[in-house]
Design a protein around this motif. Sequence first.
Motif, short mmCIF file in Angstrom:
data_model
loop_
_atom_site.label_atom_id
_atom_site.label_comp_id
_atom_site.label_asym_id
_atom_site.label_seq_id
_atom_site.Cartn_x
_atom_site.Cartn_y
_atom_site.Cartn_z
N SER A 46 0.85 -1.28 -0.08
CA SER A 46 -0.17 0.00 -0.03
C SER A 46 0.99 1.16 0.01
N SER A 47 2.06 1.12 0.55
CA SER A 47 3.02 2.25 0.51
C SER A 47 3.42 2.87 -0.85
N GLY A 48 3.37 1.71 -1.91
CA GLY A 48 3.80 2.06 -3.20
C GLY A 48 5.24 1.55 -3.70
N GLU A 49 5.71 0.98 -2.45
CA GLU A 49 6.99 0.31 -2.36
C GLU A 49 7.27 -1.06 -2.18
N GLY A 50 7.68 -1.94 -2.87
CA GLY A 50 7.65 -3.30 -2.70
C GLY A 50 6.36 -4.14 -2.51
N VAL A 51 6.38 -5.28 -1.76
CA VAL A 51 5.29 -6.01 -1.94
C VAL A 51 4.66 -6.34 -0.43
N GLU A 52 3.40 -6.90 -0.29
CA GLU A 52 2.99 -7.39 0.75
C GLU A 52 2.67 -8.83 0.50
N VAL A 53 2.67 -9.92 1.59
CA VAL A 53 2.41 -11.21 1.46
C VAL A 53 1.36 -11.56 2.45
N PRO A 66 3.09 -25.31 15.24
CA PRO A 66 1.93 -24.55 15.88
C PRO A 66 2.51 -23.12 16.36
N GLY A 67 1.55 -22.25 16.12
CA GLY A 67 1.96 -20.68 16.58
C GLY A 67 2.86 -20.14 15.55
N MET A 68 3.41 -20.70 14.60
CA MET A 68 4.27 -20.02 13.77
C MET A 68 3.72 -19.63 12.60
N ILE A 69 4.28 -18.64 11.85
CA ILE A 69 3.83 -17.73 10.63
C ILE A 69 4.00 -18.74 9.35
N ALA A 70 3.14 -18.65 8.51
CA ALA A 70 3.31 -19.64 7.44
C ALA A 70 2.48 -19.15 6.27
N PHE A 71 2.81 -19.50 5.16
CA PHE A 71 1.90 -19.41 4.10
C PHE A 71 0.79 -20.30 3.73
N PRO A 72 -0.28 -19.91 3.04
CA PRO A 72 -1.34 -20.94 2.95
C PRO A 72 -0.56 -22.28 2.13
N GLY A 73 -0.96 -23.45 2.60
CA GLY A 73 -0.63 -24.55 1.77
C GLY A 73 -0.65 -26.04 2.64
N ALA A 203 -8.75 -12.47 0.24
CA ALA A 203 -8.19 -13.80 1.05
C ALA A 203 -8.85 -13.47 2.43
N ASP A 204 -9.37 -14.46 2.90
CA ASP A 204 -10.43 -14.44 4.20
C ASP A 204 -9.51 -14.96 5.27
N ASP A 205 -10.15 -15.11 6.47
CA ASP A 205 -9.68 -15.79 7.89
C ASP A 205 -10.36 -16.70 8.21
N LEU A 206 -11.05 -17.72 7.38
CA LEU A 206 -12.20 -18.43 7.78
C LEU A 206 -11.41 -19.96 7.92
N GLU A 209 -7.15 -23.53 10.51
CA GLU A 209 -5.84 -23.97 10.84
C GLU A 209 -5.15 -22.68 11.28
N ALA A 210 -5.75 -21.56 11.34
CA ALA A 210 -4.89 -20.27 11.66
C ALA A 210 -5.76 -19.50 12.78
N GLU A 211 -4.90 -19.20 13.72
CA GLU A 211 -5.26 -18.23 14.73
C GLU A 211 -5.44 -16.54 14.22
N ARG A 212 -4.82 -16.45 13.17
CA ARG A 212 -4.80 -14.83 12.63
C ARG A 212 -4.11 -15.02 11.27
N VAL A 213 -4.67 -14.23 10.58
CA VAL A 213 -4.10 -13.93 9.20
C VAL A 213 -3.93 -12.38 8.73
N GLU A 214 -3.18 -12.06 8.02
CA GLU A 214 -2.85 -10.92 7.58
C GLU A 214 -2.05 -10.47 6.21
N TRP A 215 -2.16 -9.32 5.86
CA TRP A 215 -1.27 -8.92 4.64
C TRP A 215 0.02 -8.16 5.46
N ALA A 216 1.15 -8.56 5.12
CA ALA A 216 2.10 -8.05 5.77
C ALA A 216 3.25 -7.56 4.88
N THR A 217 4.05 -6.60 4.90
CA THR A 217 5.21 -6.44 4.25
C THR A 217 6.29 -7.26 4.97
N PRO A 218 7.37 -7.89 3.89
CA PRO A 218 8.48 -8.65 4.23
C PRO A 218 9.14 -8.03 5.43
#
Length: 292
Positions: A46-53, A66-73, A203-206, A209-218
């Motif tokens: 959203s800043s216009g620089e780089g990407v969000e994942v 458990p409790g660790m950050i991951a990508f869908p899969g 992309a939703d939070d339904l 398998e996830a406690e929380r989801v978000e779009w975040a910058t690297p």
Amino acid sequence: MSSWRDFPMPELLVSSARGWLGTPEAERTAAAPKPSSTVMLLREASSGEGVEVFVLRRASSMPFAPGMIAFPGGGVDARDADPDVPWAGPSPQEWAGRLGTEEAVARELVIAAAREVFEECGVLLAGPDAGSVAADLTDLSWGRERAALLDRRQSFGEMLTRLDLVLRTDLLALRAHWTTPLCEPRRYDTRFFAARMPQGQVADDLSSEAERVEWATPQALLRADEEGREILLPPTRVMVEQLALVGDLDAWLDRASEVRRVMPWPVEHSDRLWMRAPLDADGNGLRAGVTT
């Protein structure tokens, strides 16, 4: 530049690693790794620089990471072997060349990637034809389709066929291949794919398998890991580090990339345990014969 790299061992993995290191080499056994696929969904920041994942924090009840950050899969299953999945884009044979596998295995890995990202966050990498993508998935019927996949009342191919859709394999880019260390009781042989978030979808939070989801910058994810607010396993951290270097998302996705397998192993030094991985500057495993 190529080198060995040590990652701090998450506390959750210390017990199994110490048990492995304390067992005579001739008596060690290892679980067979399960083939799996994960997808880094990306968009411009959203800043216009780089990407969000798009990332999720795995539920504390999950048996793996458990409790660790991951990508869908997730893991490949029998449904993903369907040879009749409506297909557009690079063929299973072409994917076999990219993945370094047999054609049937390549088909399973690609289908698993698309199925898992739809099951976990409602993003569908498919469309009515080879040049379009489903844009509006807000109708309640899509929730019923996901539920039928999750409880195995239907396969991904059956869903696409019934809805007259085709899997858009051209939307996926292969970016890495990691295998869980031999010391872990649950092991996965995982291909990391990347895809631009389809326009019009959400992309939703339904996912259960996830406690929380978000779009975040690297950059934000790396800070959270360094400050101890989140835990990134080595493959996730390396992928996030690579994403932090992305300037032009489309150019990065279109770039041909040689992928070599990485498998860390436990080591002990400086009064703690580490996960050591052979990596080059692009986050790939070292080429044969490189021992620096």
